[in-house]
Write a protein that holds these residues in place. Structure first.
Motif, PDB file in Angstrom:
ATOM      1  N   UNK A 279      23.874  22.607  22.981  1.00  0.00           N
ATOM      2  CA  UNK A 279      24.606  22.834  24.233  1.00  0.00           C
ATOM      3  C   UNK A 279      23.754  23.601  25.233  1.00  0.00           C
ATOM      4  N   UNK A 280      23.002  24.590  24.750  1.00  0.00           N
ATOM      5  CA  UNK A 280      22.126  25.358  25.642  1.00  0.00           C
ATOM      6  C   UNK A 280      21.023  24.479  26.211  1.00  0.00           C
ATOM      7  N   UNK A 282      21.000  21.187  26.571  1.00  0.00           N
ATOM      8  CA  UNK A 282      21.556  20.188  27.483  1.00  0.00           C
ATOM      9  C   UNK A 282      21.889  20.819  28.834  1.00  0.00           C
ATOM     10  N   UNK A 283      22.378  22.052  28.811  1.00  0.00           N
ATOM     11  CA  UNK A 283      22.703  22.744  30.065  1.00  0.00           C
ATOM     12  C   UNK A 283      21.466  22.920  30.926  1.00  0.00           C
ATOM     13  N   UNK A 284      20.365  23.336  30.310  1.00  0.00           N
ATOM     14  CA  UNK A 284      19.108  23.471  31.048  1.00  0.00           C
ATOM     15  C   UNK A 284      18.640  22.104  31.543  1.00  0.00           C
ATOM     16  N   UNK A 285      18.689  21.106  30.663  1.00  0.00           N
ATOM     17  CA  UNK A 285      18.173  19.773  31.002  1.00  0.00           C
ATOM     18  C   UNK A 285      18.978  19.105  32.107  1.00  0.00           C
ATOM     19  N   UNK A 286      20.253  19.443  32.224  1.00  0.00           N
ATOM     20  CA  UNK A 286      21.083  18.830  33.258  1.00  0.00           C
ATOM     21  C   UNK A 286      21.043  19.583  34.576  1.00  0.00           C
ATOM     22  N   UNK A 313      31.376  23.571  23.583  1.00  0.00           N
ATOM     23  CA  UNK A 313      30.256  24.505  23.776  1.00  0.00           C
ATOM     24  C   UNK A 313      29.553  24.244  25.105  1.00  0.00           C
ATOM     25  N   UNK A 314      29.399  22.999  25.480  1.00  0.00           N
ATOM     26  CA  UNK A 314      28.742  22.630  26.735  1.00  0.00           C
ATOM     27  C   UNK A 314      29.551  23.132  27.930  1.00  0.00           C
ATOM     28  N   UNK A 444      14.729  18.104  19.008  1.00  0.00           N
ATOM     29  CA  UNK A 444      15.133  19.514  19.048  1.00  0.00           C
ATOM     30  C   UNK A 444      14.528  20.278  20.220  1.00  0.00           C
ATOM     31  N   UNK A 445      14.359  19.589  21.325  1.00  0.00           N
ATOM     32  CA  UNK A 445      14.083  20.232  22.606  1.00  0.00           C
ATOM     33  C   UNK A 445      14.657  19.318  23.672  1.00  0.00           C
TER      34      UNK A 445
END
Length: 493
Positions: A279-280, A282-286, A313-314, A444-445
């Protein structure tokens, strides 16, 4: 309209041959602050006649720069990287005003660009050829790399300093002069800023040139630059529709081109993933740079048993995001580049909702250049957002049953830029990664992960050509075959 003062200047000229000059026509155009709509800097509105002057200056500088000692080219680039790291505060102020980029993103631009330039500097003193095997007695056979010539560099506004560095640093290291055509939405951060520091570091006049244009004149300016026979390489980063045009123009003139284009990037979350970690990421990536990075994730594809936990979580992460003022050091989602961009994102969301998508957070109308962090589910192929690159702060969630379903959905796009897989089983992640048709896959990144020494480039509609194992040195050079015989040959006449 009042021009907001810059730390350096409020009005710039075309940078040609080491001098700032007005456009031949005398016309100018304003670059505006996306938050206020006020003019930020006034720049010349170049036309084809100005392009000819810039290419002439670059061509005249070519021989001198190509024959400059490799160690000197390397030192100039390393000194430029040092100067960049001294100007973090200055660049941050310019970038937040010019593009609405957040302080987090501006700082990343500086540090990544410095690293890119130092990596490129190593190309200046790398081996420039090799000795070949030959069946001719007493002959030396060599493959020799030499600078290709004038490079046309088209730089976008979204990661302006990084993409400017990536467009020109290796070209300069390998002995080529450049003409930068920066974005109309960021001429300082995507062109002038780095050009100024290169000049300060000792780059000779004419080796780097900057030409700006009014948006209405872009097609003829781009065409004039690509079509000039003295331009021997084209390096374009931008949208796929514009990239197609540039690629066609380059092909007509047999000019080699690298096209770094758009993406519809997926992140797959498998059922054994660490939910909080995914979730963390994906938040950065989006939401980094408000989703305005070509490698930002658009589609989050989640295995059924992990879907509810990941969604919860997201959404919890999004609730804590800094949104709004890019001056705030905690802001991740600031304004988009302009009100047009925000309106387009709002229209994508409205189209999806009208056709049955579910709004999980955000949404609504654009507020000038601002649009909130938004998440949609129940997205289907009849919606525009299923196919179009969002380039804004909107994520779409998809529930799938199996790994095979996840891979099929991730590959269901003409784009192929970047992707990611979250799983606690490395072997499983690698197996999935090998099935994804994207230029980069991170297990995993997140999808925005980047390193200067890694190959860069997409597949399918996300790119044409790439920076490969030697990070572009082969693209910016011509390989010639040279032989030297230490004895006379016997000719049949």
């Amino acid at each position: 309209m009042t021009v907001i003062p810059l730390p350096t200047a409020s009005t710039r000229g075309l940078l040609i041959g080491g001098k700032e000059i007005p456009a031949v026509s005398g016309r100018t155009t304003d670059d505006t602050n996306p938050r206020t709509g006020a003019a930020f800097v006034r720049v010349p509105a170049a036309e084809p006649a100005d392009i000819q002057l810039a290419v002439t200056a670059a061509q005249e500088a070519f021989t001198g720069w190509a024959t400059t000692a490799p160690s000197t080219r390397r030192q100039i680039l390393n000194d430029t990287a040092d100067l960049l790291e001294e100007r973090v505060a200055e660049f941050t102020e310019i970038m937040t005003a010019e593009t609405g980029g957040t302080r987090i993103w501006a700082s990343f631009n500086i540090h990544m660009s410095a690293t890119l330039i130092r990596q490129a500097a190593t190309m200046a003193t790398s081996p420039a050829g090799s000795v070949l095997a030959t069946d001719v007695p007493g002959e030396w056979s060599m493959a020799v790399r030499e600078p290709a010539g004038v490079v046309a560099a088209f730089v976008p506004w979204n990661g302006p300093l990084i993409l400017c560095a990536r467009a020109i640093a290796v070209a300069l290291a390998t002995g080529n002069p450049v003409v930068i055509r920066p974005s109309e939405d960021g001429p300082i951060t995507s062109g002038y800023f780095l050009a100024d520091l290169l000049t300060e570091a000792g780059l000779p006049a004419g080796v780097v040139n900057v030409v700006t244009n009014d948006r209405a004149d872009a097609p003829e300016v781009v065409a004039a630059l690509v079509a000039d026979p003295r331009v021997r390489r084209v390096n374009f980063t931008g949208s796929t529709p514009v990239g197609r045009i540039v690629g066609q123009l380059a092909g007509e003139h047999l000019t080699p081109a690298i096209l770094e284009l758009g993406g519809k990037n997926p992140i797959i979350v498998l059922d054994d993933a660490d939910i909080a970690y995914a979730a963390a990421g994906i938040t950065v990536a989006k939401f980094m740079n408000s989703g305005q990075i070509c490698m930002c994730v658009d589609r989050v594809i989640i295995q059924d048993s992990a879907y509810d936990a990941l969604t919860e979580a997201f959404l919890a992460k999004i609730a804590t995001l800094g949104q709004g003022d890019p001056e705030d050091p905690h802001t991740l989602v600031g304004p988009l580049i302009n009100a047009r961009a925000a309106q387009r994102v709002a229209e994508l969301v409205a189209d999806a909702l009208a056709k049955g998508a579910t709004l999980l957070t955000g949404g609504g109308d654009a507020d000038g250049a601002f649009y909130p962090a938004t998440v949609l589910s129940d997205v289907t192929p009849d919606m525009r957002i299923y196919h179009e690159e969002v380039f804004g702060p909107v994520a779409t969630l998809f529930r799938v049953d199996t790994e095979q379903d996840a891979v099929a959905l991730a590959n269901d796009t003409p784009y192929g830029l970047s992707s990611a897989v979250y799983t606690e089983n490395g072997s499983r992640g690698l197996a999935v990664a090998r099935l994804l048709r994207h230029g980069a896959v991170h297990v995993n990144d997140h999808s925005v992960s980047d390193e200067p020494q890694a190959p860069v480039g997409g597949v399918k509609d996300s790119g044409y050509g790439h920076f490969g194992s030697e990070w572009g040195a082969e693209f910016f050079t011509e390989t010639r075959w040279i032989t030297l015989a230490d004895r006379h040959s016997t000719y049949p006449v």
